[in-house]
Design an enzyme around this catalytic site. Structure first.
Site, PDB file in Angstrom:
ATOM      1  N   PRO A  15       3.210   5.536   0.062  1.00 32.48           N
ATOM      2  CA  PRO A  15       1.833   5.719  -0.194  1.00 32.48           C
ATOM      3  C   PRO A  15       0.973   4.552  -0.590  1.00 32.48           C
ATOM      4  O   PRO A  15       1.428   3.586  -1.048  1.00 32.48           O
ATOM      5  CB  PRO A  15       1.839   6.665  -1.274  1.00 32.48           C
ATOM      6  CG  PRO A  15       3.232   7.101  -1.274  1.00 32.48           C
ATOM      7  CD  PRO A  15       4.045   6.255  -0.448  1.00 32.48           C
ATOM      8  N   SER A 293      -1.915   3.595  -6.117  1.00 38.12           N
ATOM      9  CA  SER A 293      -0.643   2.877  -6.204  1.00 38.12           C
ATOM     10  C   SER A 293       0.345   3.459  -5.209  1.00 38.12           C
ATOM     11  O   SER A 293       0.181   4.588  -4.735  1.00 38.12           O
ATOM     12  CB  SER A 293      -0.063   2.969  -7.616  1.00 38.12           C
ATOM     13  OG  SER A 293       0.551   4.235  -7.819  1.00 38.12           O
ATOM     14  N   ASP A 294       1.386   2.701  -4.894  1.00 37.62           N
ATOM     15  CA  ASP A 294       2.515   3.292  -4.189  1.00 37.62           C
ATOM     16  C   ASP A 294       3.306   4.128  -5.191  1.00 37.62           C
ATOM     17  O   ASP A 294       3.015   4.137  -6.392  1.00 37.62           O
ATOM     18  CB  ASP A 294       3.368   2.195  -3.545  1.00 37.62           C
ATOM     19  CG  ASP A 294       4.097   2.688  -2.301  1.00 37.62           C
ATOM     20  OD1 ASP A 294       4.407   3.902  -2.242  1.00 37.62           O
ATOM     21  OD2 ASP A 294       4.376   1.885  -1.412  1.00 37.62           O
ATOM     22  N   TYR A 295       4.295   4.795  -4.698  1.00 35.59           N
ATOM     23  CA  TYR A 295       5.069   5.791  -5.451  1.00 35.59           C
ATOM     24  C   TYR A 295       5.685   5.180  -6.718  1.00 35.59           C
ATOM     25  O   TYR A 295       6.571   4.349  -6.652  1.00 35.59           O
ATOM     26  CB  TYR A 295       6.178   6.300  -4.530  1.00 35.59           C
ATOM     27  CG  TYR A 295       6.781   7.640  -4.851  1.00 35.59           C
ATOM     28  CD1 TYR A 295       7.628   7.807  -5.932  1.00 35.59           C
ATOM     29  CD2 TYR A 295       6.534   8.734  -4.038  1.00 35.59           C
ATOM     30  CE1 TYR A 295       8.212   9.027  -6.202  1.00 35.59           C
ATOM     31  CE2 TYR A 295       7.126   9.968  -4.297  1.00 35.59           C
ATOM     32  CZ  TYR A 295       7.965  10.112  -5.375  1.00 35.59           C
ATOM     33  OH  TYR A 295       8.540  11.323  -5.623  1.00 35.59           O
ATOM     34  N   THR A 296       5.166   5.565  -7.891  1.00 34.32           N
ATOM     35  CA  THR A 296       5.595   5.100  -9.230  1.00 34.32           C
ATOM     36  C   THR A 296       5.491   3.587  -9.381  1.00 34.32           C
ATOM     37  O   THR A 296       6.175   2.994 -10.223  1.00 34.32           O
ATOM     38  CB  THR A 296       7.023   5.567  -9.592  1.00 34.32           C
ATOM     39  OG1 THR A 296       7.979   4.957  -8.694  1.00 34.32           O
ATOM     40  CG2 THR A 296       7.158   7.073  -9.530  1.00 34.32           C
TER      41      THR A 296
END
Length: 769
Positions: A15, A293-296
């Site tokens: 993401p 943001s990307d995942y976490t």
């Protein structure tokens, strides 16, 4: 309602998101619309509590984790509290509508959610992987594929797609090279524009338009050692010249959102990098959208060593990040950071405003359910028209790497084929990496496609021949999803014997081999990019029979194919072709379409050459040829790649004339016209991608040996000739100097036109200011 929050809804997630507006003077209509939006959003912000504002910055997933180990809990209750701004991991009009109702009907301010998903190369109808799509060199087809994906995604309630991925990649060990458009920054920018336009259409408020999310910002494809999530370190000139242009092109195309990358930029994680997210993206480029943001990725700044969750969450917000994907660092720490004056109310309001503006631009405040139409699912998803378009687009992506003795195309009647290999009668691996909503059971296998095209005209002798791999540990890593790779219960020697027997009964061998879907994509880096050993052993045994051997190659990256190139009669690279794989492959194998694809990432001879790319810098001791010492070369192999950037053959042949220039000396903003005559010297009609490169041999900094500046795709009948012209202006001579000024310098320039980056004709020109 509860069943959608308690059930394990399988979905993939990767993401990144941001909202972008086109550059240039805004029209009166757009200014009026912006004014209305500002009034609406400002009014809504005044009504919101601090908790509700922070809630809009929280993006959660409902479903199984596929890019991390975290799945959000208590989603239903958080939606009612206004503690969630967006959701990904579910699709389907009924499902998304039910979740949307929880926000619109049960939250205090009735703010709609934004629904996103990883729609990477199609939603339900799957197209070739992006690296394969880029091999079409056809922006209209690429745009069409994105529009079809948007049409299907919106029919299932989605309004946001985590695509396009525009990262430049020069290391084929990196698994996510499959998701991008290769190694060239200018060409990558053309693809980025086409994808954004295909997704967003003329207005994001349209029922069949989604908001694009450009990823991964920035430089993610430059990961050291080709290893996923790894460090990236490069000079500013290299950033601006070679890696940033596709992101900038997406901004100029009006992309709706951006996603931050996992890597560091100048030592600072991208997700908390103020220079990257604010100074560059917003101030220099004028981006007006939002960044997710990307995942976490917010949480992972802790592992980078930048502090605890509260510290890194505050850092990300201040840097210009607007939405936190999955990690809930914003949700759980920003209020405390505000109380402790580590962040400001203005920074929270600014991020919330950007998220609300994206929802406004999508028309969600006017109609939260605008794309949630169950009727459309039956007409717009995996339709006959969509599949037909996929078949046509897919065959344009194939690259003919070798074709000795005009082995291809095959005859449709009166011959027998040994169809062998673990990918020959395989539906699952047709789709390739990151197909969240794709249904592999709806895909067409190579065997079925051949039957569809030639019927009973050809005898097929099928044998699996080998497993994809027999490495048990490797298989464990590949099987992050159930049943993705399995081992045939038959012994390897029995499988091999069946393939040899099939070949002995046949006129020609068609070996369908390469990588399975989980061998490329996220977290799928490989140190050895050969065809896996069991498959190669099968090819070696078959080559000893002395029969024509055609390799149909499945791959998510450039592979090292030195043995295959030497021993196979023909090689057709089909990447991971998607839903219509078998039909499109058969169309090309049997001559219904003459392949015209060209690779956009260099194929190395050996991993020892990596990174290898066409637009490299020269050295003080450049190697030319022959055995020598004290030059920039290897002792054991050539410097040259196996297949250069822009390479691809046809069933016909093309001849190029010398390059003609309308002038050999120019001054200032004059336009240079370069022409070449291309002739179809073969016996079949075919398409050719005519490529323009420019070299700048003397400059204030060391320049690339050549750079792609334009191309034209033409179609020629046998014996037909066409004059292809390129207009060249000083804009195409510009580069970033040591002060990061984008300008050109007077002097000599070499114009090169040809069929690939290594095979060109050239002419020189002097250009003064």
């Amino acid at each position: 309602m509860n069943k959608y929050f308690s059930a394990r809804i399988i979905a993939r997630v990767i993401p990144l998101c941001v909202v972008l507006l086109p550059f240039g003077k805004a029209s009166a209509q757009s200014q009026t619309e912006d004014a209305k939006m500002n009034v609406f959003v400002s009014g809504l912000l005044k009504k919101m509590t601090l908790d509700e504002k922070i809630g809009q910055l929280n993006l959660v997933t409902i479903g199984a984790p596929t890019t991390g180990s975290v799945v959000n809990k208590g989603v239903e209750e958080k939606i009612k509290k206004g503690a969630i701004g967006g959701v990904f991991g579910i699709w389907g009009a009924a499902q998304t509508k039910e979740v949307q109702e929880a926000a619109v009907k049960n939250s205090r301010l009735h703010i709609p959610l934004i629904f996103g998903l990883d729609v990477i190369h199609g939603h339900r109808t799957i197209f070739p992987i992006p690296l394969g799509m880029s091999a079409t060199w056809d922006m209209d087809l690429i745009k069409q594929s994105a529009h079809i994906a948007a049409k299907e995604a919106t029919a299932e309630g989605l309004s946001w797609v985590f695509s396009p991925m525009v990262d430049i990649a020069r290391d084929p060990r990196w698994g996510r090279i499959s998701e991008g458009s290769g190694e060239d920054p200018w060409y990558g920018g053309q693809v980025a524009k086409a994808m954004v336009q295909g997704y967003q259409g003329t207005s994001m408020k349209n029922a069949d338009a989604v908001m694009a999310c450009v990823k991964h910002f920035a430089l993610y494809g430059g990961a050291e050692a080709g290893r996923e999530y790894n460090t990236v370190d490069m000079s500013r000139i290299k950033m601006y010249q070679d890696y940033l242009p596709p992101y900038k092109a997406a901004v100029d195309a009006g992309a709706g959102s951006f996603m931050s990358s996992f890597n560091t930029v100048d030592g600072v994680p991208a997700t908390g990098n103020q220079w990257l997210l604010t100074d560059l993206l917003r101030k220099q480029w004028g981006f007006k959208g939002f960044v997710v943001s990307d995942y976490t990725a917010v949480n992972e700044m802790e592992a980078h060593g930048l502090g605890d969750l509260q510290m890194v969450s505050a850092l990300a917000l201040k840097a210009g990040l607007d939405m936190d994907m999955v990690g809930e660092g914003f949700l759980t720490t920003l209020k405390k950071s505000l109380q402790e004056k580590k962040i400001t109310q203005l920074e929270i309001d600014q991020a919330c405003r950007r998220v609300l503006e994206a929802k406004y631009k999508l028309g969600l405040f006017d109609n939260p359910y605008k794309s949630m139409d169950v009727a459309r699912e039956s007409t717009d998803v995996l339709s006959v028209a969509n599949r037909s378009a996929a078949r046509e687009i897919t065959k344009h992506s194939f690259v003919l790497l070798k074709n000795d003795n005009q082995t291809l195309p095959l005859k449709k009647t009166g011959m027998s084929i040994a169809l062998v290999g673990p990918l020959a009668n395989n539906q699952r691996d047709m789709l390739g990496t990151w197909v969240v909503a794709g249904d592999w059971e709806k895909s067409i296998s190579v065997m079925q496609g051949i039957k569809n095209v030639v019927g009973d005209g050809v005898t097929i002798n099928y044998a699996k021949g080998s497993n994809i791999t027999e490495d048990a540990e490797f298989i464990k890593r590949l099987n992050f999803g159930p049943g993705m790779v399995s081992i045939d219960p038959k012994p390897a020697d029995e499988l091999l014997k069946e393939a040899v027997d099939a070949a002995n009964k046949s006129d020609v061998i068609v070996a369908v081999v390469g990588e399975s879907q989980s061998m490329s994509g996220e977290s799928s880096s490989r140190s050895d990019i050969d065809i896996p050993e069991p498959q190669k052993n099968m090819l070696k045994a078959l080559s000893k029979l002395g029969k024509p051997m055609v390799i149909v190659l499945f791959n998510g990256r450039p592979l090292t194919l030195t043995w295959e190139n030497e021993h196979a009669t023909a090689i057709l690279d089909v990447w991971a072709p998607g839903t219509e794989a078998g039909n499109a492959i058969a169309d090309v194998l049997f001559g219904d379409y003459n392949p015209a694809g060209k690779i956009t990432a260099t194929f190395p001879r050996s991993v020892g050459q990596i990174p290898i790319y066409y637009n490299h810098k020269n050295t003080g001791r450049p190697y030319s040829s022959g055995p020598t010492k004290f030059k920039s070369n290897y002792l054991d192999i050539s410097n040259e790649p196996l297949y250069p950037f822009g390479y691809g053959l046809s069933y016909t042949t093309f001849g190029y004339s010398d390059v003609k220039l309308n002038k050999t000396t120019l001054k200032g903003n004059e336009t240079l016209t370069a022409t070449v005559t291309v002739t179809n010297t073969g016996k079949l009609a075919g398409e050719e991608v005519v490529q323009l490169y420019i070299s700048d041999p003397v400059a204030s900094i060391s320049r690339s040996v050549k750079e792609l500046k334009n191309f034209k795709k033409i179609k020629l009948q046998p014996g037909e000739a066409k004059v292809v012209s390129f207009a060249i202006t000083p804009e195409q001579l510009k580069f970033y100097n040591t002060q990061l000024k984008y300008d050109w310098e007077p002097g000599k320039f070499v114009v090169q036109i040809g069929t690939n980056s290594s095979d060109t004709h050239s002419a020189s020109v002097w250009w003064t200011k």
